[in-house]
Design a protein around this motif. Structure first.
Motif, PDB file in Angstrom:
ATOM      1  N   GLN A 506       0.434  -1.210   0.368  1.00 44.89           N
ATOM      2  CA  GLN A 506       0.172  -0.151   0.238  1.00 44.89           C
ATOM      3  C   GLN A 506       0.869   0.888  -0.512  1.00 44.89           C
ATOM      4  O   GLN A 506       0.045   2.376  -0.215  1.00 44.89           O
ATOM      5  CB  GLN A 506      -0.879   0.284   1.480  1.00 44.89           C
ATOM      6  N   ILE A 507       2.425   1.108   0.469  1.00 47.02           N
ATOM      7  CA  ILE A 507       2.855   2.273   0.954  1.00 47.02           C
ATOM      8  C   ILE A 507       3.522   2.949  -0.421  1.00 47.02           C
ATOM      9  O   ILE A 507       3.967   3.532  -0.824  1.00 47.02           O
ATOM     10  CB  ILE A 507       3.787   2.410   2.011  1.00 47.02           C
ATOM     11  N   LYS A 508       3.916   1.306  -0.720  1.00 45.50           N
ATOM     12  CA  LYS A 508       4.905   1.385  -2.800  1.00 45.50           C
ATOM     13  C   LYS A 508       3.401   2.609  -3.926  1.00 45.50           C
ATOM     14  O   LYS A 508       3.558   3.044  -4.405  1.00 45.50           O
ATOM     15  CB  LYS A 508       5.145  -0.053  -3.140  1.00 45.50           C
ATOM     16  N   ALA A 509       2.274   1.662  -3.367  1.00 46.72           N
ATOM     17  CA  ALA A 509       1.554   1.720  -4.556  1.00 46.72           C
ATOM     18  C   ALA A 509       1.539   3.276  -3.743  1.00 46.72           C
ATOM     19  O   ALA A 509       1.178   4.575  -4.789  1.00 46.72           O
ATOM     20  CB  ALA A 509      -0.064   1.450  -4.474  1.00 46.72           C
ATOM     21  N   SER A 510       1.316   4.520  -2.708  1.00 48.18           N
ATOM     22  CA  SER A 510       1.008   5.480  -2.431  1.00 48.18           C
ATOM     23  C   SER A 510       2.116   6.394  -3.793  1.00 48.18           C
ATOM     24  O   SER A 510       1.735   7.113  -3.192  1.00 48.18           O
ATOM     25  CB  SER A 510       0.736   5.540  -0.973  1.00 48.18           C
ATOM     26  N   LEU A 511       3.352   5.848  -2.700  1.00 44.96           N
ATOM     27  CA  LEU A 511       4.722   6.230  -2.775  1.00 44.96           C
ATOM     28  C   LEU A 511       4.514   6.473  -4.749  1.00 44.96           C
ATOM     29  O   LEU A 511       4.921   7.828  -5.377  1.00 44.96           O
ATOM     30  CB  LEU A 511       5.619   5.951  -2.751  1.00 44.96           C
ATOM     31  N   ALA A 512       4.269   5.299  -5.257  1.00 44.79           N
ATOM     32  CA  ALA A 512       4.231   5.482  -6.900  1.00 44.79           C
ATOM     33  C   ALA A 512       3.109   7.041  -7.420  1.00 44.79           C
ATOM     34  O   ALA A 512       3.291   7.369  -7.857  1.00 44.79           O
ATOM     35  CB  ALA A 512       3.650   4.537  -7.520  1.00 44.79           C
ATOM     36  N   GLU A 513       2.090   6.707  -6.614  1.00 41.95           N
ATOM     37  CA  GLU A 513       0.949   7.715  -6.900  1.00 41.95           C
ATOM     38  C   GLU A 513       1.593   9.161  -6.577  1.00 41.95           C
ATOM     39  O   GLU A 513       1.686  10.424  -7.436  1.00 41.95           O
ATOM     40  CB  GLU A 513      -0.291   7.678  -5.748  1.00 41.95           C
ATOM     41  N   LYS A 514       2.750   9.182  -5.708  1.00 41.93           N
ATOM     42  CA  LYS A 514       3.189  10.580  -4.970  1.00 41.93           C
ATOM     43  C   LYS A 514       3.864  10.707  -5.901  1.00 41.93           C
ATOM     44  O   LYS A 514       4.175  12.223  -6.847  1.00 41.93           O
ATOM     45  CB  LYS A 514       3.658  10.427  -3.689  1.00 41.93           C
ATOM     46  N   VAL A 516       4.230  10.087  -9.341  1.00 39.91           N
ATOM     47  CA  VAL A 516       3.886  10.763 -10.687  1.00 39.91           C
ATOM     48  C   VAL A 516       2.711  11.775 -10.297  1.00 39.91           C
ATOM     49  O   VAL A 516       3.339  13.446 -11.266  1.00 39.91           O
ATOM     50  CB  VAL A 516       2.701   9.748 -10.963  1.00 39.91           C
ATOM     51  N   LEU A 517       2.379  12.615  -8.902  1.00 38.16           N
ATOM     52  CA  LEU A 517       2.121  13.604  -8.981  1.00 38.16           C
ATOM     53  C   LEU A 517       2.941  14.837  -9.002  1.00 38.16           C
ATOM     54  O   LEU A 517       2.727  15.716  -9.541  1.00 38.16           O
ATOM     55  CB  LEU A 517       1.039  13.668  -7.927  1.00 38.16           C
ATOM     56  N   LEU A 518       3.727  14.388  -8.392  1.00 38.77           N
ATOM     57  CA  LEU A 518       5.519  15.174  -7.591  1.00 38.77           C
ATOM     58  C   LEU A 518       6.846  15.294  -9.305  1.00 38.77           C
ATOM     59  O   LEU A 518       6.255  16.381  -9.571  1.00 38.77           O
ATOM     60  CB  LEU A 518       6.076  14.361  -6.618  1.00 38.77           C
ATOM     61  N   LYS A 519       6.253  13.921  -9.890  1.00 40.10           N
ATOM     62  CA  LYS A 519       6.660  15.034 -11.753  1.00 40.10           C
ATOM     63  C   LYS A 519       5.768  15.036 -12.316  1.00 40.10           C
ATOM     64  O   LYS A 519       6.681  16.231 -12.962  1.00 40.10           O
ATOM     65  CB  LYS A 519       6.839  13.070 -12.092  1.00 40.10           C
ATOM     66  N   GLU A 520       5.050  15.627 -12.031  1.00 40.54           N
ATOM     67  CA  GLU A 520       3.863  15.788 -13.279  1.00 40.54           C
ATOM     68  C   GLU A 520       4.264  17.660 -12.704  1.00 40.54           C
ATOM     69  O   GLU A 520       3.935  18.577 -13.264  1.00 40.54           O
ATOM     70  CB  GLU A 520       2.749  15.397 -13.020  1.00 40.54           C
ATOM     71  N   ILE A 521       4.142  18.277 -10.914  1.00 39.20           N
ATOM     72  CA  ILE A 521       4.343  19.014 -10.702  1.00 39.20           C
ATOM     73  C   ILE A 521       5.527  19.877 -10.870  1.00 39.20           C
ATOM     74  O   ILE A 521       5.237  20.813 -11.753  1.00 39.20           O
ATOM     75  CB  ILE A 521       4.682  19.045  -9.257  1.00 39.20           C
ATOM     76  N   HIS A 522       6.742  19.281 -10.811  1.00 36.00           N
ATOM     77  CA  HIS A 522       7.944  19.739 -11.510  1.00 36.00           C
ATOM     78  C   HIS A 522       7.999  19.846 -13.197  1.00 36.00           C
ATOM     79  O   HIS A 522       8.646  20.462 -13.251  1.00 36.00           O
ATOM     80  CB  HIS A 522       9.515  18.458 -11.424  1.00 36.00           C
ATOM     81  N   HIS A 523       7.366  18.813 -13.954  1.00 32.83           N
ATOM     82  CA  HIS A 523       7.349  19.033 -15.279  1.00 32.83           C
ATOM     83  C   HIS A 523       6.189  20.699 -15.823  1.00 32.83           C
ATOM     84  O   HIS A 523       6.252  21.351 -16.222  1.00 32.83           O
ATOM     85  CB  HIS A 523       6.627  17.498 -15.756  1.00 32.83           C
ATOM     86  N   ARG A 524       5.329  21.223 -14.849  1.00 31.82           N
ATOM     87  CA  ARG A 524       4.629  22.019 -15.102  1.00 31.82           C
ATOM     88  C   ARG A 524       5.372  22.910 -14.595  1.00 31.82           C
ATOM     89  O   ARG A 524       4.883  23.913 -14.953  1.00 31.82           O
ATOM     90  CB  ARG A 524       3.009  21.454 -13.678  1.00 31.82           C
ATOM     91  N   VAL A 525       6.297  22.911 -13.193  1.00 34.07           N
ATOM     92  CA  VAL A 525       6.833  24.018 -13.029  1.00 34.07           C
ATOM     93  C   VAL A 525       7.658  24.739 -14.036  1.00 34.07           C
ATOM     94  O   VAL A 525       7.350  25.815 -14.663  1.00 34.07           O
ATOM     95  CB  VAL A 525       7.393  23.761 -11.477  1.00 34.07           C
ATOM     96  N   LYS A 526       8.617  23.394 -14.535  1.00 30.41           N
ATOM     97  CA  LYS A 526       9.285  24.231 -15.406  1.00 30.41           C
ATOM     98  C   LYS A 526       8.519  24.462 -17.348  1.00 30.41           C
ATOM     99  O   LYS A 526       9.287  25.741 -17.382  1.00 30.41           O
ATOM    100  CB  LYS A 526       9.947  22.483 -16.310  1.00 30.41           C
ATOM    101  N   ASN A 527       7.495  24.373 -17.362  1.00 32.86           N
ATOM    102  CA  ASN A 527       6.959  24.590 -18.411  1.00 32.86           C
ATOM    103  C   ASN A 527       6.138  25.891 -18.233  1.00 32.86           C
ATOM    104  O   ASN A 527       6.469  26.509 -18.883  1.00 32.86           O
ATOM    105  CB  ASN A 527       5.220  23.466 -18.558  1.00 32.86           C
ATOM    106  N   ASP A 574      15.064   9.868  -8.913  1.00 34.63           N
ATOM    107  CA  ASP A 574      15.236  10.637  -8.123  1.00 34.63           C
ATOM    108  C   ASP A 574      14.606  11.705  -7.872  1.00 34.63           C
ATOM    109  O   ASP A 574      15.201  12.526  -8.493  1.00 34.63           O
ATOM    110  CB  ASP A 574      16.773  10.970  -7.381  1.00 34.63           C
ATOM    111  N   LEU A 575      13.411  11.836  -7.160  1.00 35.33           N
ATOM    112  CA  LEU A 575      12.408  13.640  -7.482  1.00 35.33           C
ATOM    113  C   LEU A 575      13.187  14.034  -6.571  1.00 35.33           C
ATOM    114  O   LEU A 575      12.469  15.065  -6.780  1.00 35.33           O
ATOM    115  CB  LEU A 575      10.873  13.237  -7.376  1.00 35.33           C
ATOM    116  N   ALA A 576      13.727  13.661  -5.514  1.00 29.59           N
ATOM    117  CA  ALA A 576      14.293  14.754  -4.445  1.00 29.59           C
ATOM    118  C   ALA A 576      15.691  15.165  -4.721  1.00 29.59           C
ATOM    119  O   ALA A 576      15.993  16.905  -4.284  1.00 29.59           O
ATOM    120  CB  ALA A 576      13.834  14.020  -3.082  1.00 29.59           C
ATOM    121  N   ARG A 577      16.520  14.572  -5.228  1.00 30.07           N
ATOM    122  CA  ARG A 577      18.051  15.448  -5.871  1.00 30.07           C
ATOM    123  C   ARG A 577      18.292  15.381  -7.187  1.00 30.07           C
ATOM    124  O   ARG A 577      17.985  14.408  -8.012  1.00 30.07           O
ATOM    125  CB  ARG A 577      18.889  14.230  -5.181  1.00 30.07           C
ATOM    126  N   VAL A 578      18.772  16.254  -7.183  1.00 27.51           N
ATOM    127  CA  VAL A 578      19.848  16.873  -8.798  1.00 27.51           C
ATOM    128  C   VAL A 578      21.145  15.998  -8.613  1.00 27.51           C
ATOM    129  O   VAL A 578      21.895  16.647  -7.660  1.00 27.51           O
ATOM    130  CB  VAL A 578      19.539  18.186  -9.094  1.00 27.51           C
TER     131      VAL A 578
END
Length: 722
Positions: A506-514, A516-527, A574-578
């Motif tokens: 369940q945690i993995k599923a939740s993390l996967a959802e998050k 996806v959401l975080l990637k979408e946020i970074h993508h939208r901020v970049k756009n 890694d969605l938190a580090r560059v």
């Protein structure tokens, strides 16, 4: 004296000697019949009285004793009485206290004239006196005394074991002289009396020892057998006849080969002979069926006499059962510890249902194990793993019409209730009923037959009081469920492990959802940042002022540096580090293209450790690099990167980022251009770019330094707080 008279005298003397010997033999026989030393001593005193002496006494002193012990004597009137220990030491008591005291004084003190008691005349010390009275020397150390009180004779006999026995008589009551015949009889019986008394004492000691030994043996609950070298039973001890292989009366005189099973009989004879030959105890264990059941025994054989052994046989059945239980407990504990660690270390990609089934099969090898999940809404069990089908798995699959794994069956009401209560539930024998009618009656009977199945048991996986699965064990025929406690604990372990696995999923599923959401946020901020940059670019087409155009381009560059951060995060796992080295290369190359630095011969050198920076560090560092590299490109090389075609001095911009030993980062941006103006304080300049560098350094909780030698070098040091 004529010949006939001499003959008569010789005959008379011979007859007297025969009579004395007969009396001596009768006397000794009478004594030897007594069972205790005290009774024998009393018989001696009574016998001496019967021989005509007024009073008599018997004393004894064993090796190691400090005093004479009076065994028996007579009082002043000649009445026998039991003696008192150590009475001969008390020489201060007046003579009128009776013969016991008198003999101690007169025999041992007054006659010998010595102060120490228990000293007797040696044979050669007073031989003349004996010879003058009876005509021969005394046979034993002793003395004869005659005074106004009467005659007194005392002998001291030392036996082979250093025991001293004193025999004394007197005629102080009647005052009659002790005649030669009486004296000779006394001397004749004295040695026999001493030896008989010693034998009686030895027999009494042996009897007491035997009684003690028998008491000790009786107190030992073990079986005991005396065996000859050839294996003949000589004796036995058993508290209960039920402990014996055959009745006790059948043992004595019979050989073990005629009594015990052949293999055990030969082992017993072998151990008996090894014990006798080596003189060392021998031990062996065996099992035997006796009237009270099959028992385990341990036999210890020790030498107990010439060519015979004593076998001490202990029933160790209870001890072995206890040991087996302890062994089973340790094995169960080890199994549970091992499975607990197995659940912890089980990789997330492994099938946990298969793992549970394998471990339960290890615990119950003679069984078929099924692991299933339960859906509360539909009340269906779904099989997740099956173990124990062996070679008939295809046959079972054919009878079921589908693979056993994945099959779903409707819950039986009574089974479901029992599982929900956390109980071990005995399953119905009707396989057709158990499957909810999904398996035909004929197929159910065939499956039970080919798998040789006996009773079935199941226990549920419970979470927060609710059933979410179960483990089923179909035992083979003839097998019983003996280690139920271990099964119960293991099922509880499995229940916890399943809950953890489900929580992890369940945690993995939740993390996967998050993610996806975080990637979408970074993508939208970049756009969005790119849209802003595009707006600035469009606006620049309508700006006529060169200064305004530079300002727009600088802002556009800053926006580009931030957008690039979000682009890297969006593309990264890694969605938190560059990856800051890659980011810096892309950013610097973009600036070089924008300012056309390559056309002016300016080179770029980047030396950055393999560093991952989080977004809070990466954005300020990226903006700082953007400002400092832009400044170098704009101001450090006013005549271009190549002074002249013959010069080896080329323009270069360097970017370095390293982690120090003190857990700090140092970011260095430098160029080898004309250098930073000497009269300009970069901390108080009106330049927006340098002000941004100062502000961003504070945001990093670091500090910035400027080196004006060999061009311009900015060094920013900040904490590694990741």
């Amino acid at each position: 004296m004529n010949a006939p008279d001499q003959l008569t005298q010789l005959r008379t003397g011979y007859e007297a000697e025969i009579e004395r010997m007969q009396k001596s033999l009768q006397f000794n026989h009478r004594i030897s019949r007594q069972k205790t030393l005290a009774d024998a001593a009393r018989t001696v005193v009574e016998g001496l009285r019967e021989l005509g002496f007024d009073r008599a006494g018997v004393w004894l002193k064993d090796a190691g004793m400090d005093s004479l012990c009076e065994l028996w004597g007579t009082d002043d009137n000649g009445v026998p009485s039991k003696g008192k220990d150590g009475i001969a030491q008390d020489v201060s008591v007046p003579p009128d206290h009776g013969y016991h005291i008198q003999i101690g004084k007169s025999v041992l003190m007054e006659k010998l004239g010595v102060e120490e008691p228990y000293v007797f005349l040696e044979k050669d010390q007073d031989e003349d006196r004996f010879e003058s009275i009876w005509g021969y020397p005394p046979p034993y150390p002793g003395f004869y005394r005659r005074d106004e009180r009467g005659d007194n004779i005392c002998f001291g006999v030392t036996t082979d074991n250093d025991r001293v026995i004193v025999i004394a008589v007197d005629n102080y009551v009647t005052k009659r002289p002790i005649d030669e015949a009486s004296a000779k009889l006394l001397s004749l019986v004295a040695g026999g009396i001493a030896q008989v008394l010693t034998n009686v004492a030895l027999r009494e000691s042996l009897e007491r020892s035997e009684v003690r030994s028998r008491a000790i043996l009786d107190a030992i609950p073990d079986l005991m057998f005396r065996l000859s070298r050839d294996g003949v039973y000589l004796d036995y001890k058993a508290d209960n006849e039920d402990e014996l292989y055959v009745p006790g009366k059948s043992l004595i005189g019979n050989n073990v080969r005629d009594i015990l099973p052949p293999e055990l009989a030969e082992l017993t004879v072998q151990r008996t002979q090894e014990t006798l030959d080596s003189g060392e105890p021998q031990i062996h264990e065996y099992q035997l069926s006796v009237p009270k059941g099959v028992r385990d025994y341990e036999a210890r054989l020790v030498v107990s006499g010439d060519d015979e052994v004593l076998a001490i046989v202990r029933d160790v059945t209870d001890q072995k059962l206890a040991w087996e239980k302890e062994k089973e407990y340790v094995h169960s504990l080890t199994f549970l510890q091992r499975t607990a660690m197995g659940f912890v270390e089980l990789p997330s990609e492994d099938d946990i249902y298969q793992f549970i089934g394998e471990k339960l099969k290890e615990l119950l090898p003679d069984s078929v194990v099924t692991i299933a999940t339960f859906d509360k809404a539909s009340r269906y069990f779904t099989v997740r793993a099956v173990l124990g089908l062996g070679k008939v798995v295809k046959t079972v699959t054919g009878l079921l019409g589908e693979s056993p794994v994945g099959i779903s069956v409707k819950a039986v009401d009574e089974v479901e209730r029992g599982l929900a209560d956390g109980k071990l539930v005995r399953l119905p024998d009707d396989f057709h009923l158990l499957s909810g009618g999904k398996v035909s009656d004929r197929a159910a009977r065939t499956i039970r037959r080919i798998l040789n199945l006996g009773p079935g048991y199941t226990m549920g996986f419970i979470r927060d009081g609710e059933l979410f699965g179960n483990a089923i064990c179909f035992l083979k025929k003839g097998v019983t469920l003996e280690n139920w406690d271990v099964v119960r604990i293991f099922v509880n372990q499995a229940s916890v492990a399943l809950q953890r696995r489900q929580a992890e999923e369940q945690i993995k599923a939740s993390l996967a959802e998050k993610e996806v959401l975080l990637k979408e946020i970074h993508h939208r901020v970049k756009n969005n940042l790119q849209i802003i940059s595009s707006l600035f670019n469009l606006q620049s087409d309508h700006v006529e002022s060169e200064q305004s155009l530079k300002t727009l381009r600088a802002s556009q560059s800053r926006i580009r540096s931030m957008a690039l951060i979000h682009e890297k995060l969006y593309q990264s796992e890694d969605l938190a580090r560059v990856d800051f080295a890659e980011y810096t290369r892309d950013l610097a190359n973009h600036l070089f293209r924008m300012y056309e630095a390559g056309a002016y011969g300016i080179s770029l050198e980047i030396n950055i450790d393999n560093v991952l920076l989080n977004i809070d560090k990466a954005i300020p560092c990226g903006l700082i690099i953007n400002e400092l590299v832009s400044n170098s490109l704009k101001y450090a090389f006013p005549t271009g990167g190549i002074r002249n075609k013959h010069s080896e001095h080329r323009g270069k911009i360097s970017i370095d980022l390293h982690r120090n030993n003190n857990s700090k980062f140092t970011l260095v941006v430098s160029d080898n251009g004309i250098g930073f103006p000497a009269d300009l304080n970069f901390r108080e300049t009106e330049s927006l770019g340098l002000q941004l560098v100062e502000t961003l350094t504070d945001q990093l909780e670091g500090y910035v330094e400027l080196d004006r030698e060999s061009g311009t070098t900015f060094r920013i040091t900040f904490e590694d707080t990741q």
